[in-house]
Write an enzyme that holds these catalytic residues in place. Structure first.
Site, PDB file in Angstrom:
ATOM      1  N   THR A 186      15.285  -3.889   1.752  1.00 17.00           N
ATOM      2  CA  THR A 186      14.007  -3.251   2.064  1.00 17.00           C
ATOM      3  C   THR A 186      13.888  -1.981   1.236  1.00 17.00           C
ATOM      4  OG1 THR A 186      14.994  -2.023   3.877  1.00 17.00           O
ATOM      5  CG2 THR A 186      13.990  -4.132   4.436  1.00 17.00           C
ATOM      6  N   GLU A 331      11.012  -8.509   5.120  1.00 19.69           N
ATOM      7  CA  GLU A 331      11.603  -9.288   6.209  1.00 19.69           C
ATOM      8  C   GLU A 331      10.890 -10.611   6.461  1.00 19.69           C
ATOM      9  OE1 GLU A 331      11.126  -6.082   6.132  1.00 19.69           O
ATOM     10  OE2 GLU A 331      12.511  -4.977   7.409  1.00 19.69           O
ATOM     11  N   LYS A 437      -0.553  11.090  15.548  1.00 23.44           N
ATOM     12  CA  LYS A 437      -0.641  11.228  17.003  1.00 23.44           C
ATOM     13  C   LYS A 437      -1.220  12.608  17.309  1.00 23.44           C
ATOM     14  CE  LYS A 437       2.832   7.871  17.959  1.00 23.44           C
ATOM     15  NZ  LYS A 437       4.190   7.613  17.537  1.00 23.44           N
ATOM     16  N   TRP A 442      -4.274   8.160  19.032  1.00 20.66           N
ATOM     17  CA  TRP A 442      -3.813   7.755  17.709  1.00 20.66           C
ATOM     18  C   TRP A 442      -4.973   7.755  16.730  1.00 20.66           C
ATOM     19  CZ3 TRP A 442      -0.156   2.903  18.450  1.00 20.66           C
ATOM     20  CH2 TRP A 442       0.963   3.303  19.193  1.00 20.66           C
TER      21      TRP A 442
END
Ligand code: AMP
Length: 543
Positions: A186, A331, A437, A442
């Protein structure tokens, strides 16, 4: 059980290149080489070369399960590595030459690579990390004898010599289709890189799924140019999808700037190209400057981050190019969802569908859950954590003892935050780590970026959450002007104010020359957050 009477033929990577050799033998790979030349290798030749490679590696003592690294750019020999190494039963670790030297060394050591294949224009990197490498026994330079550069690497083998000693009639071993074929780390934007170990079966199933009409829609009439490098998610599976369908494969080598790409697209009559949004933004800016056209290009596959609306609209309007928006991650082997309009969606609805990350192709299932892991409704409004499961989604990480990567229902936590609507379309509103946040609510950085990027003169926009004494975090907007354009932050603020809730408006808007990027071309938000950490420290910003 009454067993079906179908033949039990395993899904193995060599079957893909052998299929191409048998049925599309004259089609093949066009490759921009390190010496600036162009090499053409038909699929028939590539299959023979892959067989030679596998047999030569076996003679060198590489066994099933061994890891072999590659440090190189997208070229034809790299494609041969996928088949030759994986087909032998060994594992191709696709190292990322854009990482820092120490990170590359760490991944090669973590993978336990026994051999390292090195492109001539990655030689300096290999030489710089050589003393740190713990398991590499030999280096193979991806060139012929004439192109062999002087080097102080020990035990160097010339790739073409290796192939010359290989067996063109090598019989591929019968492997379990679940055995590992390649290994990709990754990009480490949110933590240390982790190894994702792709199996033959997963690679083939994912490639077959994305060739379909609900995916990239790849067929024999296509010529594909992956700008996304072969070392990242296996070049979005292009070394498999192109030979699988008999599409031509054009590999750009190291030169992926807009001018080089335009020239290559025109010269090779490319019909489909894959890359992150910045690739297409740069390309459009280049075409604006030069007045160039993209006559052969029909579609671009775009993912890795969200494409701005203006990009989708301009490609279609000015160049007749369809942007096919895809979502995926290391992934998930590569793309899993596609933002495509349904038959009843035209005009603005069609663009909205293309802006969404879209629907899962058959094989993958998605869900959105709240902080407690409870599934949320598919109403397009309930924002939560996106989970994904399927036969080409990772179940865990290579040599990692932090436990299973999936929850009790088999879903991988993607780290993305978003919604799913009644049509089953996913919309990513943020990386869990990028979401802003503010006062318990959000704010979506992606939504603000998309809106800001729609203002004339803005080439790119990035929004990060900056710590704030009262609100926990507040958004900071960074704008990169298009070449020769002036951007007025107040005009951008007014544009946003007409479209988002007041409390979403950035506390500050800065015009900058460029944005820091990860090794795969995404905006490096960790660096931006660090740079502007103290910006709203005192009483400034929203009150
Ligand atoms: P990587 O493993 O480096 O390919 O990064 C995967 C991550 O990139 C995903 O988890 C998303 O956060 C982001 N990403 C990939 N495709 C998209 C997309 N189409 N829109 C928004 N974010 C995306």
């Amino acid at each position: 059980m009454l067993a079906g009477l179908m033949q039990d033929r395993p899904l193995l990577l060599p079957t893909v290149i052998e299929h191409a050799a048998a049925w599309h033998g004259d089609v093949g790979i066009v490759s921009r080489e390190a010496d600036g030349g162009t090499r053409r290798v038909s699929y028939a030749e590539a299959a023979t070369r892959a067989r030679r490679l596998a047999s030569a590696l076996a003679r060198l003592g590489i066994r099933a399960g061994d890891r072999v690294g590659a440090l190189g750019w997208s070229r034809h020999r790299y494609v041969e590595l996928f088949y030759g190494v994986g087909g032998l039963g060994a594992v191709l670790h696709t190292a990322n030459p854009r990482l820092f030297a120490a990170q590359i060394a760490d991944t090669v050591n973590h993978a336990g690579d026994r051999l390292l294949f090195v492109d001539p224009d990655c030689l300096e990197i290999a030489e710089a990390i050589r003393d740190r490498l713990t398991g590499v026994e030999r280096y193979v330079l991806l060139t012929d004898r004439a192109g062999l550069p002087p080097t102080h690497l020990p035990d160097v083998i010339c790739y073409e010599d290796l192939l010359a000693g290989g067996d063109a009639d090598y019989a591929w071993p019968a492997l379990d289709e679940r055995s590992a074929a390649s290994l990709c780390y990754t990009s480490g934007t949110t933590g240390p890189p982790k190894g994702v170990l792709y199996s033959h079966r997963a690679s083939i199933l994912q490639a077959m799924a994305v060739c379909g009409g609900d995916g990239f829609g790849i067929g024999g009439g296509d010529t594909i140019l992956p700008v996304a490098p072969l070392f990242h998610c296996n070049g979005w599976s292009s070394p498999f999808t192109a030979p699988m369908t008999g599409a031509g494969l054009v590999l750009p080598g190291r030169a992926v700037d807009a001018a080089s790409l335009c020239a290559l697209i025109a010269a090779e009559r490319v019909t489909l190209s894959f890359g992150v949004p910045t690739v297409w933004l740069d390309l459009l800016a280049h075409l604006d400057r030069t007045g160039g056209r993209l006559d052969s290009l029909r579609r671009v596959g775009c993912g890795g981050s969200a494409p701005p609306r203006a990009l989708i609209e301009r490609l279609a309007r000015d160049h007749g190019v369809e942007l096919v928006h895809a979502w995926g991650m290391t992934e998930t082997t590569a793309a899993c969802t596609f933002g495509r309009p349904d038959a009843d969606e035209t005009g603005a609805a069609a663009v909205a569908a293309r802006i969404s990350q879209g629907r899962a192709v058959f094989g993958c299932a998605f869900r959105v859950t709240d902080d407690a892991g409870r599934p949320l409704p598919r109403d397009g409004r309930s924002v939560g954590h996106i989970g994904v499961r399927g036969p080409w989604i990772t179940a865990g990480y290579y040599r990692d003892d932090s436990g299973p990567a999936v929850d009790a229902d088999g879903y991988l936590a993607t780290g993305d935050v978003g919604t799913i609507d009644a049509r089953g379309r996913m919309r990513i509103t943020d990386r869990a780590k990028d979401v802003i946040k503010s006062g318990g609510e959000w704010i979506s950085s992606i939504a603000l970026e998309n809106l800001a990027a729609g203002v004339a003169g803005v080439a790119e926009a990035a929004v990060v959450g900056v710590p704030h004494p009262k609100w926990q975090e507040r958004p900071l907007l960074l704008l990169v002007p298009a070449a020769g354009a002036a951007v007025d932050p107040d005009a951008v603020r007014r544009h946003l104010a007409a479209r988002v809730a007041k409390w979403w408006l950035p506390d500050d808007i800065l015009v900058v020359d460029d944005l820091p990027r990860t090794a795969t071309g995404k905006v490096l938000k960790t660096a931006l957050r660090a740079r502007y950490r103290d910006r709203f420290d005192a009483a400034g910003g929203r009150d």
